[in-house]
Design a protein around this motif. Sequence first.
Motif, mmCIF file in Angstrom:
data_model
loop_
_atom_site.group_PDB
_atom_site.id
_atom_site.type_symbol
_atom_site.label_atom_id
_atom_site.label_comp_id
_atom_site.label_asym_id
_atom_site.label_seq_id
_atom_site.Cartn_x
_atom_site.Cartn_y
_atom_site.Cartn_z
ATOM 1 N N ILE A 90 -27.862 12.960 -72.475
ATOM 2 C CA ILE A 90 -26.802 12.864 -73.487
ATOM 3 C C ILE A 90 -25.603 13.761 -73.185
ATOM 4 O O ILE A 90 -24.695 13.856 -74.003
ATOM 5 C CB ILE A 90 -27.360 13.215 -74.889
ATOM 6 N N MET A 91 -25.607 14.419 -72.000
ATOM 7 C CA MET A 91 -24.543 15.369 -71.712
ATOM 8 C C MET A 91 -23.783 15.019 -70.440
ATOM 9 O O MET A 91 -24.359 14.585 -69.451
ATOM 10 C CB MET A 91 -25.128 16.789 -71.555
ATOM 11 N N ASN A 92 -22.445 15.223 -70.487
ATOM 12 C CA ASN A 92 -21.609 15.193 -69.288
ATOM 13 C C ASN A 92 -21.380 16.639 -68.882
ATOM 14 O O ASN A 92 -20.713 17.383 -69.579
ATOM 15 C CB ASN A 92 -20.287 14.487 -69.598
ATOM 16 N N TRP A 93 -21.934 17.020 -67.754
ATOM 17 C CA TRP A 93 -22.003 18.450 -67.435
ATOM 18 C C TRP A 93 -20.652 19.079 -67.188
ATOM 19 O O TRP A 93 -20.452 20.254 -67.471
ATOM 20 C CB TRP A 93 -22.933 18.649 -66.236
ATOM 21 N N ASP A 94 -19.681 18.355 -66.682
ATOM 22 C CA ASP A 94 -18.355 18.927 -66.436
ATOM 23 C C ASP A 94 -17.616 19.233 -67.733
ATOM 24 O O ASP A 94 -16.746 20.102 -67.775
ATOM 25 C CB ASP A 94 -17.511 17.953 -65.599
ATOM 26 N N ASN A 95 -17.957 18.516 -68.791
ATOM 27 C CA ASN A 95 -17.217 18.666 -70.054
ATOM 28 C C ASN A 95 -17.905 19.563 -71.072
ATOM 29 O O ASN A 95 -17.361 19.808 -72.141
ATOM 30 C CB ASN A 95 -16.992 17.287 -70.684
ATOM 31 N N ASN A 96 -19.097 20.042 -70.774
ATOM 32 C CA ASN A 96 -19.826 20.861 -71.740
ATOM 33 C C ASN A 96 -19.847 22.321 -71.294
ATOM 34 O O ASN A 96 -20.680 22.739 -70.497
ATOM 35 C CB ASN A 96 -21.261 20.337 -71.889
ATOM 36 N N LYS A 97 -18.875 23.069 -71.791
ATOM 37 C CA LYS A 97 -18.754 24.458 -71.381
ATOM 38 C C LYS A 97 -19.517 25.409 -72.292
ATOM 39 O O LYS A 97 -19.786 26.539 -71.936
ATOM 40 C CB LYS A 97 -17.258 24.866 -71.375
ATOM 41 N N ASN A 98 -19.859 24.925 -73.496
ATOM 42 C CA ASN A 98 -20.544 25.779 -74.462
ATOM 43 C C ASN A 98 -22.053 25.631 -74.310
ATOM 44 O O ASN A 98 -22.610 24.579 -74.594
ATOM 45 C CB ASN A 98 -20.106 25.410 -75.884
ATOM 46 N N LEU A 99 -22.703 26.703 -73.874
ATOM 47 C CA LEU A 99 -24.141 26.657 -73.630
ATOM 48 C C LEU A 99 -24.923 26.389 -74.910
ATOM 49 O O LEU A 99 -25.980 25.765 -74.888
ATOM 50 C CB LEU A 99 -24.588 27.988 -73.011
ATOM 51 N N ALA A 100 -24.397 26.859 -76.038
ATOM 52 C CA ALA A 100 -25.099 26.687 -77.322
ATOM 53 C C ALA A 100 -25.281 25.223 -77.679
ATOM 54 O O ALA A 100 -26.227 24.853 -78.369
ATOM 55 C CB ALA A 100 -24.339 27.415 -78.426
ATOM 56 N N HIS A 101 -24.385 24.369 -77.199
ATOM 57 C CA HIS A 101 -24.487 22.942 -77.489
ATOM 58 C C HIS A 101 -25.625 22.283 -76.716
ATOM 59 O O HIS A 101 -26.079 21.201 -77.072
ATOM 60 C CB HIS A 101 -23.169 22.239 -77.141
ATOM 61 N N LEU A 102 -26.071 22.922 -75.645
ATOM 62 C CA LEU A 102 -27.098 22.332 -74.800
ATOM 63 C C LEU A 102 -28.508 22.718 -75.218
ATOM 64 O O LEU A 102 -29.441 21.964 -75.028
ATOM 65 C CB LEU A 102 -26.884 22.748 -73.343
ATOM 66 N N LEU A 103 -28.673 23.908 -75.722
ATOM 67 C CA LEU A 103 -30.017 24.412 -75.984
ATOM 68 C C LEU A 103 -30.659 23.723 -77.178
ATOM 69 O O LEU A 103 -30.072 23.632 -78.252
ATOM 70 C CB LEU A 103 -29.971 25.927 -76.215
ATOM 71 N N ALA A 104 -31.847 23.245 -76.973
ATOM 72 C CA ALA A 104 -32.611 22.622 -78.055
ATOM 73 C C ALA A 104 -33.562 23.654 -78.649
ATOM 74 O O ALA A 104 -33.601 24.808 -78.242
ATOM 75 C CB ALA A 104 -33.385 21.422 -77.521
ATOM 76 N N HIS A 105 -34.372 23.238 -79.631
ATOM 77 C CA HIS A 105 -35.297 24.163 -80.275
ATOM 78 C C HIS A 105 -36.365 24.607 -79.286
ATOM 79 O O HIS A 105 -36.965 23.810 -78.590
ATOM 80 C CB HIS A 105 -35.951 23.486 -81.487
ATOM 81 N N ARG A 106 -36.617 25.903 -79.255
ATOM 82 C CA ARG A 106 -37.587 26.470 -78.321
ATOM 83 C C ARG A 106 -38.611 27.296 -79.088
ATOM 84 O O ARG A 106 -38.291 27.949 -80.085
ATOM 85 C CB ARG A 106 -36.851 27.352 -77.302
ATOM 86 N N TYR A 107 -39.840 27.259 -78.605
ATOM 87 C CA TYR A 107 -40.926 27.987 -79.278
ATOM 88 C C TYR A 107 -41.873 28.549 -78.222
ATOM 89 O O TYR A 107 -42.112 27.923 -77.183
ATOM 90 C CB TYR A 107 -41.689 27.033 -80.201
ATOM 91 N N GLU A 159 -45.179 27.334 -74.231
ATOM 92 C CA GLU A 159 -43.784 27.265 -74.642
ATOM 93 C C GLU A 159 -43.438 25.796 -74.766
ATOM 94 O O GLU A 159 -43.925 24.973 -73.989
ATOM 95 C CB GLU A 159 -42.867 27.906 -73.594
ATOM 96 N N TYR A 160 -42.621 25.460 -75.746
ATOM 97 C CA TYR A 160 -42.141 24.076 -75.789
ATOM 98 C C TYR A 160 -40.690 24.053 -76.216
ATOM 99 O O TYR A 160 -40.191 24.944 -76.906
ATOM 100 C CB TYR A 160 -43.014 23.202 -76.706
ATOM 101 N N ILE A 161 -40.005 23.011 -75.760
ATOM 102 C CA ILE A 161 -38.614 22.767 -76.128
ATOM 103 C C ILE A 161 -38.525 21.324 -76.596
ATOM 104 O O ILE A 161 -39.184 20.446 -76.042
ATOM 105 C CB ILE A 161 -37.673 23.054 -74.936
ATOM 106 N N ASN A 162 -37.723 21.076 -77.617
ATOM 107 C CA ASN A 162 -37.753 19.774 -78.289
ATOM 108 C C ASN A 162 -36.353 19.264 -78.573
ATOM 109 O O ASN A 162 -35.483 20.016 -79.003
ATOM 110 C CB ASN A 162 -38.548 19.902 -79.589
ATOM 111 N N ARG A 163 -36.161 17.977 -78.303
ATOM 112 C CA ARG A 163 -34.950 17.287 -78.753
ATOM 113 C C ARG A 163 -35.356 15.881 -79.168
ATOM 114 O O ARG A 163 -35.906 15.136 -78.367
ATOM 115 C CB ARG A 163 -33.880 17.240 -77.666
#
Length: 483
Positions: free
Chosen positions: A261-278, A284-288
Amino acid sequence: MINSEEFYNQVVPDINNIKGYKITYIYWALPTLNTKNMESWFSEITDKFSKANGTIQIIAPLDNKEQTACKNLDYWKLPKKYSHFEKEYKEKIDTYLKYFGCEFESHKNWYIKTLKNHNDMKFILTPLIEIYKNHISLFFININIYSNGVMRIELVEDLENLEFKDDLYSFKYNMMEDKLYPRLFSSKKRKYQLSDILQSKQLNDLIKHIKFQTQKISGKRKLTEDHSFQVFYLTNLEEINKSKDLYKEISIEDIFINAPIMNWDNNKNLAHLLAHRYKNEYIEYINRASIYIVKPSRHMENGNIQVVSKIASYFFSTADYHFQKTFIDELQLSGITNLNISGEKDILNFKNWLLRYKRVLMSVYRPNQLSSFDLYNNLEKNSYFKLPKDLEEITQDEMNIIHLENDYKKDLQEQKMNVTLLIISLLTIFSVLNIFFHNKLTILFLGIFLEGLLIYYTFNTKKPITFFSKIILSILFMLLIYL
């Protein structure tokens, strides 16, 4: 941040080197089953799958629910053309049945406790097989049947046999020599046949077969649509993350889950990429959305399949409860109309089924550890499916509309009946009056008067005397029959 060139030239090849298993959990149910017949249905359908040619292992919890009984059946034979793969084929099945069969279920049951009135059975089917020049790949399908009318299919795929496309979402079709296809229910011999159809088509065909058999046993009841969850159980993410500076800012699992779901050249904000992590002591799991990436939280030195078996048995012991709850909430939200449920009997069965399902879910899950309870809370809290607060009001309104429609149909039917009875009674009145009076004028006026009263009280809703009208009609009919 990673640019597109780095993504395609470095990240995609690294992700294709990830070791582990992809398991797709697919849920469906028979929501109009009569709750009084659930145990007999469960007995009948499990007996069917126990005797199916495709079943190679049957797993059932014992009465105390802390031990698991397993029964192995004969493996299917390979065509003579591939008899040289016989040893590797049997070794791979033996390994799978150990780590995803009996041992897996026993390990999973250690984390949770279930009630004795909640029955479930698991059937492992003979695998689909892909043949390469010097390699044999196995794809497994497991069927879980619950006594509350729910079915679950697990599609288990070894990532070493799969190659992602550049979008990291879909898979490439690799050139292979042959595909071996089992006919699970129609074959008289436990023997593979060669297949010319695509692998995805084979999976769809087998699932259709399983659904068809389920509906056949269940009185051709309608099945719900599929509700699926994809879980990647991965074992070597730490090795890849440490191997390159590219993954210091963002780990490879973050890239993996965001790639579609991401275009890597246009996504400069790391917070927008990180999903829920536990993270806890086991995993450890990460979920989207409905995709989960699970890895061990500490280094495990065992082989790939053993590690996956351990982390999957822990994660899924809790996630299954969460997946089922999400499934039933989605099913309730989809509404009676979408399920094509009509008629008071079917509606009542559906509501009884929902109630029984929820009761079982509330009582069946007993975490053996605090970490399991904490994991479940995290799964629920960070679920992408959010149930509206007014769901009960929506379903009640839905029920009210159905009842109004049924009442309207009954009113129309009663009106038709009243008109029919009225016509008969009008004719009967003159026949009866003709017996007691000989003056035609008297018969005419008295008949018109009585018929006028009958018409008035039949259609006047403000002064209904339906019961009295029925008595008059009954007397008139009796006189007519007597005479």
